[in-house]
Scaffold this motif. Structure first.
Motif, PDB file in Angstrom:
ATOM      1  N   SER A  33       0.816  -1.217   0.000  1.00  0.00           N
ATOM      2  CA  SER A  33       0.000   0.000   0.000  1.00  0.00           C
ATOM      3  C   SER A  33       0.851   1.268   0.000  1.00  0.00           C
ATOM      4  N   PRO A  34       0.359   2.335  -0.669  1.00  0.00           N
ATOM      5  CA  PRO A  34       0.982   3.648  -0.456  1.00  0.00           C
ATOM      6  C   PRO A  34       0.955   3.985   1.025  1.00  0.00           C
ATOM      7  N   LYS A  35       1.933   4.707   1.476  1.00  0.00           N
ATOM      8  CA  LYS A  35       2.039   5.038   2.895  1.00  0.00           C
ATOM      9  C   LYS A  35       1.697   6.505   3.128  1.00  0.00           C
ATOM     10  N   ILE A  36       0.969   6.740   4.220  1.00  0.00           N
ATOM     11  CA  ILE A  36       0.598   8.086   4.637  1.00  0.00           C
ATOM     12  C   ILE A  36       1.448   8.453   5.841  1.00  0.00           C
ATOM     13  N   GLU A  37       2.192   9.545   5.741  1.00  0.00           N
ATOM     14  CA  GLU A  37       3.044   9.952   6.851  1.00  0.00           C
ATOM     15  C   GLU A  37       2.196  10.448   8.015  1.00  0.00           C
ATOM     16  N   ILE A  38       2.517   9.993   9.209  1.00  0.00           N
ATOM     17  CA  ILE A  38       1.769  10.356  10.411  1.00  0.00           C
ATOM     18  C   ILE A  38       2.697  11.174  11.299  1.00  0.00           C
ATOM     19  N   ALA A  39       2.631  12.478  11.129  1.00  0.00           N
ATOM     20  CA  ALA A  39       3.592  13.364  11.802  1.00  0.00           C
ATOM     21  C   ALA A  39       3.483  13.287  13.313  1.00  0.00           C
ATOM     22  N   TRP A  40       2.251  13.085  13.844  1.00  0.00           N
ATOM     23  CA  TRP A  40       2.081  13.081  15.301  1.00  0.00           C
ATOM     24  C   TRP A  40       2.596  11.789  15.933  1.00  0.00           C
ATOM     25  N   ARG A  41       3.054  10.848  15.116  1.00  0.00           N
ATOM     26  CA  ARG A  41       3.679   9.632  15.633  1.00  0.00           C
ATOM     27  C   ARG A  41       5.184   9.624  15.381  1.00  0.00           C
ATOM     28  N   ALA A  42       5.730  10.778  15.032  1.00  0.00           N
ATOM     29  CA  ALA A  42       7.136  10.845  14.630  1.00  0.00           C
ATOM     30  C   ALA A  42       8.093  10.428  15.732  1.00  0.00           C
ATOM     31  N   THR A  43       7.678  10.576  16.980  1.00  0.00           N
ATOM     32  CA  THR A  43       8.567  10.234  18.092  1.00  0.00           C
ATOM     33  C   THR A  43       8.542   8.747  18.414  1.00  0.00           C
ATOM     34  N   GLN A  44       7.651   8.001  17.764  1.00  0.00           N
ATOM     35  CA  GLN A  44       7.556   6.570  18.024  1.00  0.00           C
ATOM     36  C   GLN A  44       8.490   5.825  17.081  1.00  0.00           C
ATOM     37  N   GLY A  45       9.351   5.012  17.627  1.00  0.00           N
ATOM     38  CA  GLY A  45      10.456   4.439  16.882  1.00  0.00           C
ATOM     39  C   GLY A  45      10.084   3.584  15.682  1.00  0.00           C
ATOM     40  N   GLU A  46       9.000   2.802  15.792  1.00  0.00           N
ATOM     41  CA  GLU A  46       8.676   1.871  14.722  1.00  0.00           C
ATOM     42  C   GLU A  46       8.147   2.590  13.495  1.00  0.00           C
ATOM     43  N   ALA A  47       8.672   2.204  12.323  1.00  0.00           N
ATOM     44  CA  ALA A  47       8.250   2.836  11.069  1.00  0.00           C
ATOM     45  C   ALA A  47       6.757   2.645  10.832  1.00  0.00           C
ATOM     46  N   ARG A  48       6.198   1.491  11.292  1.00  0.00           N
ATOM     47  CA  ARG A  48       4.779   1.221  11.043  1.00  0.00           C
ATOM     48  C   ARG A  48       3.887   2.214  11.775  1.00  0.00           C
ATOM     49  N   ASN A  49       4.401   2.857  12.807  1.00  0.00           N
ATOM     50  CA  ASN A  49       3.626   3.872  13.502  1.00  0.00           C
ATOM     51  C   ASN A  49       3.785   5.251  12.876  1.00  0.00           C
ATOM     52  N   GLN A  50       4.814   5.441  12.092  1.00  0.00           N
ATOM     53  CA  GLN A  50       5.070   6.744  11.483  1.00  0.00           C
ATOM     54  C   GLN A  50       4.518   6.852  10.065  1.00  0.00           C
ATOM     55  N   PHE A  51       4.264   5.712   9.439  1.00  0.00           N
ATOM     56  CA  PHE A  51       3.731   5.689   8.075  1.00  0.00           C
ATOM     57  C   PHE A  51       2.654   4.612   8.013  1.00  0.00           C
ATOM     58  N   TRP A  52       1.423   5.044   7.696  1.00  0.00           N
ATOM     59  CA  TRP A  52       0.289   4.129   7.735  1.00  0.00           C
ATOM     60  C   TRP A  52      -0.151   3.725   6.341  1.00  0.00           C
ATOM     61  N   GLU A  53      -0.569   2.459   6.232  1.00  0.00           N
ATOM     62  CA  GLU A  53      -1.179   1.974   5.005  1.00  0.00           C
ATOM     63  C   GLU A  53      -2.568   2.595   4.845  1.00  0.00           C
ATOM     64  N   VAL A  54      -3.109   2.528   3.634  1.00  0.00           N
ATOM     65  CA  VAL A  54      -4.412   3.134   3.356  1.00  0.00           C
ATOM     66  C   VAL A  54      -5.494   2.522   4.232  1.00  0.00           C
ATOM     67  N   ASP A  55      -5.496   1.204   4.393  1.00  0.00           N
ATOM     68  CA  ASP A  55      -6.549   0.573   5.197  1.00  0.00           C
ATOM     69  C   ASP A  55      -6.436   0.959   6.663  1.00  0.00           C
TER      70      ASP A  55
END
Length: 306
Positions: free
Chosen positions: A208-230
């Motif tokens: 999936s294209p990834k949506i950047e989640i700026a308010w999760r930027a301090t969380q180390g895991e990439a899956r929390n910083q960039f979300w799939e469409v679903d």
């Protein structure tokens, strides 16, 4: 168009439907294991989750003519492993926890009847958990897994934390109420996505294209910083419900100073977040079916009227 707020009679998720496995569990008085029978069908792993769930004891929690199973005893390893709870155990059913749970559900029933109706429809069981002794990691606040319908998970942290970033030193059953509603909405979205084609034929969460989640930027895991469409779609549905919950709470005069400050902070953070997610999903509309785009239009209307 909106995510359905009821379970369709006769559908896969109808726990009362005419199905040999479900009938046997009902006749055996093992209704608490019904969601785990659905888990067997969803996972197709050959693991008899419903049989493992029979070992779970539960206390019935009654609120507004609705009974919920509050699970007790040890969480079977086969179930814990499947829903990412290997580091957790079911906590003791104390008087304090029972009172907080009853107060949270009663708040939903009396102040947020639409929210309670959704919880009533899509939640049957509670797993109140805590980290196992010796486990050194941050505890979850609340969670639910599409693999296990009707069951939601939360910890003591759910009385202090309004995700993602609002934390109160003082516990509140109102925060627990929001987290229960949060997971109830997730379950309703999961039900809808599993029964209706929301995403395009070629959509794959893994690519999936990834949506950047700026308010999760301090969380180390990439899956929390960039979300799939679903994942972003799920979050947008949840935000729309929770922002209404927070607004209704802020309009009341029976909050403590700490509760009011927490809900205000969470509301102020949530509004730009849901607007951003809505904008991003619309830009990625090609990943949805016509039905999915109708749902997006309904979400846009909800977002514009928050």
């Amino acid at each position: 168009m909106q995510i359905t707020a009821t379970v369709e009679p006769g559908s896969f998720f109808d726990l009362g439907r005419h199905d040999p496995t479900l009938i046997r569990l009902r006749e055996d008085g093992a209704e608490r294991a019904l969601p785990f029978a659905l888990m067997e069908r969803l996972m197709k792993s050959g693991v008899p989750y419903a049989e493992h769930a029979r070992a779970l004891a539960s206390d019935l929690v009654h609120v507004a003519s609705t009974a919920f199973d509050w699970f007790d005893s040890d969480l079977p390893r086969q179930i814990a492993d499947e829903i990412n709870l290997s580091n957790y155990e079911i906590v003791e059913h104390t008087v304090e926890r029972h009172a907080a749970l009853i107060q949270a559900l009663e708040r939903l029933a009396t102040v947020h009847p639409d929210g309670f109706a959704r919880v009533h429809e899509f939640v049957r069981g509670f797993l109140w958990v805590g980290l196992k002794p010796g486990v050194r990691t941050s505890s979850l606040t609340s969670s639910s897994d599409p693999a296990l319908p009707y069951v939601i998970v939360f910890s003591d942290k759910a009385r202090h934390h309004i995700p993602p970033n609002t934390v109160s030193d003082e516990p509140s059953h109102l925060f627990l109420a929001e987290n229960i509603l949060h997971e109830g909405v997730h379950q309703s979205v999961s039900f809808h996505v599993l029964q209706h084609q929301v995403f395009a034929d070629d959509y794959d969460s893994k690519t999936s294209p990834k949506i950047e989640i700026a308010w999760r930027a301090t969380q180390g895991e990439a899956r929390n910083q960039f979300w799939e469409v679903d994942r972003a779609f799920h979050a947008t549905c949840v935000y729309n419900q929770l922002l209404r919950f927070r607004r209704a709470e802020l309009d009341r005069d029976d909050l403590t100073a700490s509760e009011r400050a927490s809900f205000q902070a969470a509301y102020n953070e949530g509004m730009p977040a849901v607007q951003y997610l809505m904008d991003q999903l619309e830009l990625l509309g090609a990943n949805f079916t016509d039905h999915g785009r109708e749902l997006l239009a309904g979400l846009r209307d909800q977002t514009d009227h928050l």
